[in-house]
Design an enzyme around this catalytic site. Structure first.
Site, PDB file in Angstrom:
ATOM      1  N   MET A  69      23.015  -6.488 -12.600  1.00 44.33           N
ATOM      2  CA  MET A  69      21.800  -6.938 -13.297  1.00 44.33           C
ATOM      3  C   MET A  69      21.606  -8.436 -13.146  1.00 44.33           C
ATOM      4  SD  MET A  69      22.065  -4.626 -16.765  1.00 44.33           S
ATOM      5  CE  MET A  69      23.837  -4.627 -16.962  1.00 44.33           C
ATOM      6  N   ASP A 104      19.079   9.089 -16.579  1.00 43.66           N
ATOM      7  CA  ASP A 104      18.648   7.696 -16.433  1.00 43.66           C
ATOM      8  C   ASP A 104      17.625   7.513 -15.324  1.00 43.66           C
ATOM      9  OD1 ASP A 104      20.076   6.506 -18.387  1.00 43.66           O
ATOM     10  OD2 ASP A 104      21.632   5.681 -17.083  1.00 43.66           O
ATOM     11  N   LYS A 115      15.728   3.771 -18.843  1.00 36.47           N
ATOM     12  CA  LYS A 115      15.197   2.449 -19.192  1.00 36.47           C
ATOM     13  C   LYS A 115      15.701   1.495 -18.127  1.00 36.47           C
ATOM     14  CE  LYS A 115      18.907   2.025 -22.619  1.00 36.47           C
ATOM     15  NZ  LYS A 115      19.317   3.403 -22.634  1.00 36.47           N
TER      16      LYS A 115
HETATM   17  N1  SAH Z   1      26.654   2.148 -14.649  1.00 34.03           N
HETATM   18  C1  SAH Z   1      26.104   1.558 -13.448  1.00 34.03           C
HETATM   19  C2  SAH Z   1      25.543   0.170 -13.709  1.00 34.03           C
HETATM   20  C3  SAH Z   1      24.356   0.143 -14.623  1.00 34.03           C
HETATM   21  S1  SAH Z   1      23.687  -1.470 -14.813  1.00 34.03           S
HETATM   22  C4  SAH Z   1      27.184   1.523 -12.362  1.00 34.03           C
HETATM   23  O1  SAH Z   1      28.345   1.802 -12.656  1.00 34.03           O
HETATM   24  O2  SAH Z   1      26.861   1.230 -11.209  1.00 34.03           O
HETATM   25  C5  SAH Z   1      22.410  -1.479 -13.584  1.00 34.03           C
HETATM   26  C6  SAH Z   1      22.793  -2.403 -12.438  1.00 34.03           C
HETATM   27  O3  SAH Z   1      23.709  -1.750 -11.583  1.00 34.03           O
HETATM   28  C7  SAH Z   1      21.644  -2.803 -11.552  1.00 34.03           C
HETATM   29  O4  SAH Z   1      20.938  -3.910 -12.069  1.00 34.03           O
HETATM   30  C8  SAH Z   1      22.374  -3.183 -10.274  1.00 34.03           C
HETATM   31  O5  SAH Z   1      22.951  -4.466 -10.386  1.00 34.03           O
HETATM   32  C9  SAH Z   1      23.517  -2.169 -10.259  1.00 34.03           C
HETATM   33  N2  SAH Z   1      23.231  -0.964  -9.435  1.00 34.03           N
HETATM   34  C10 SAH Z   1      23.125   0.300  -9.860  1.00 34.03           C
HETATM   35  N3  SAH Z   1      22.923   1.137  -8.824  1.00 34.03           N
HETATM   36  C11 SAH Z   1      22.911   0.378  -7.711  1.00 34.03           C
HETATM   37  C12 SAH Z   1      22.749   0.640  -6.328  1.00 34.03           C
HETATM   38  N4  SAH Z   1      22.573   1.874  -5.854  1.00 34.03           N
HETATM   39  N5  SAH Z   1      22.782  -0.405  -5.466  1.00 34.03           N
HETATM   40  C13 SAH Z   1      22.977  -1.654  -5.907  1.00 34.03           C
HETATM   41  N6  SAH Z   1      23.132  -1.970  -7.193  1.00 34.03           N
HETATM   42  C14 SAH Z   1      23.103  -0.973  -8.094  1.00 34.03           C
END
Ligand code: SAH
Length: 259
Positions: free
Chosen positions: A168, A34, A55
């Protein structure tokens, strides 16, 4: 037929990876990764072909269908296929679609959990998402609607939860705050954005629902999560105190200068 592993890469810091994830990366023949996966994490895949299927901001589902097909095809010619996803694969990661596509093709699949953004953010802030007497539940929600979903479905669950982790949501912060207040949350409820949780570039914005409703929406370059709830009150008070001290210091300096 090979086997596919849906692997959580964690929130960003490469050492927040499980030992199992690291081992599978080392064994992988091909890795589909990803956009948010750290380059040092990819370096663990020493013998694999690396395929970027990143994406950002949940683009078209045709891309998801492409990934599903690519995983199925890869399993036909590779023994160990790793699908590396940011955070935990099972939280807002479209994992179910990939699992279903693999099952339909009769391909074996395992999931390796990862640390989700909300957990990394809470660790960085040093604030527990649950707390005796204050928060007995946490809702993981996104205001972003999927195909066929109503845009307000998230609100009922979120507004009833003690602590809310909004994924998100950073570009919709104004609407989120407006909706939560309209649903009955007190306007001065603390809200904290954490961008790039767990990485050196981590940044936080401590605010309130009221401020998000009436003020400008903070902008972020990296992924950001929005945490809302009373558990963040002390953090929010200490930030306000700090800001007041800064203002006082500036005023004193100005006065000293003009004296
Ligand atoms: N599977 C991922 C989430 C994917 S959706 C998880 O479990 O974290 C993508 C969203 O995750 C982003 O828009 C943001 O809101 C959050 N996100 C992912 N990585 C992040 C990070 N390092 N710091 C803050 N928010 C994060």
């Amino acid at each position: 037929m090979g086997k596919v592993y849906l692997v959580g890469a964690g929130p960003g810091a490469p050492d927040l990876l499980t030992l199992r994830a690291a081992r599978l990366l080392g064994e992988a023949d091909i890795v589909f990764y990803d956009a948010l996966v750290h380059p040092d994490t990819l370096k663990l895949a020493t013998k694999a072909r690396l395929v970027d299927v990143g994406k950002r901001n949940g683009k078209a589902s045709t891309e998801q269908r492409f990934t599903n097909r690519a995983l199925v095809e890869a399993a036909k010619s590779h023994a160990v296929v790793v699908r590396l996803k940011g955070g935990d694969p099972m939280i807002f990661g479209r994992a179910q679609e990939e699992l279903d596509a693999l099952a339909a093709a009769g391909i074996e699949c395992d999931v390796v959990p990862g640390i989700t953004a909300a957990h990394a953010a809470s660790a960085s802030l040093g604030v527990s998402l649950t707390r005796r007497g204050l928060s007995r539940n946490v809702a993981f929600v996104t205001p972003r609607a999927g195909e066929g979903q109503s845009p307000v479905e998230w609100l009922a669950v979120a507004s009833a939860a003690d602590t809310i982790a909004l994924y998100m949501a950073s570009t919709q912060a104004h609407a989120v705050a407006t909706d939560l207040i309209a649903a009955g949350r007190t306007p001065d409820t603390p809200a904290v954005f954490i961008e790039n949780a767990s990485l050196p570039s981590e940044r936080r914005v401590v605010t309130t629902l009221q401020a998000l409703r009436s003020g400008p929406t903070p902008s972020f370059e990296g992924p950001a999560i929005l945490l809302v709830g009373e558990v963040f009150r002390e953090l929010s008070l200490s930030v306000m105190e700090h800001e007041a001290e800064l203002r006082l210091a500036v005023t004193e300096r100005c006065q000293a200068k003009s004296a």
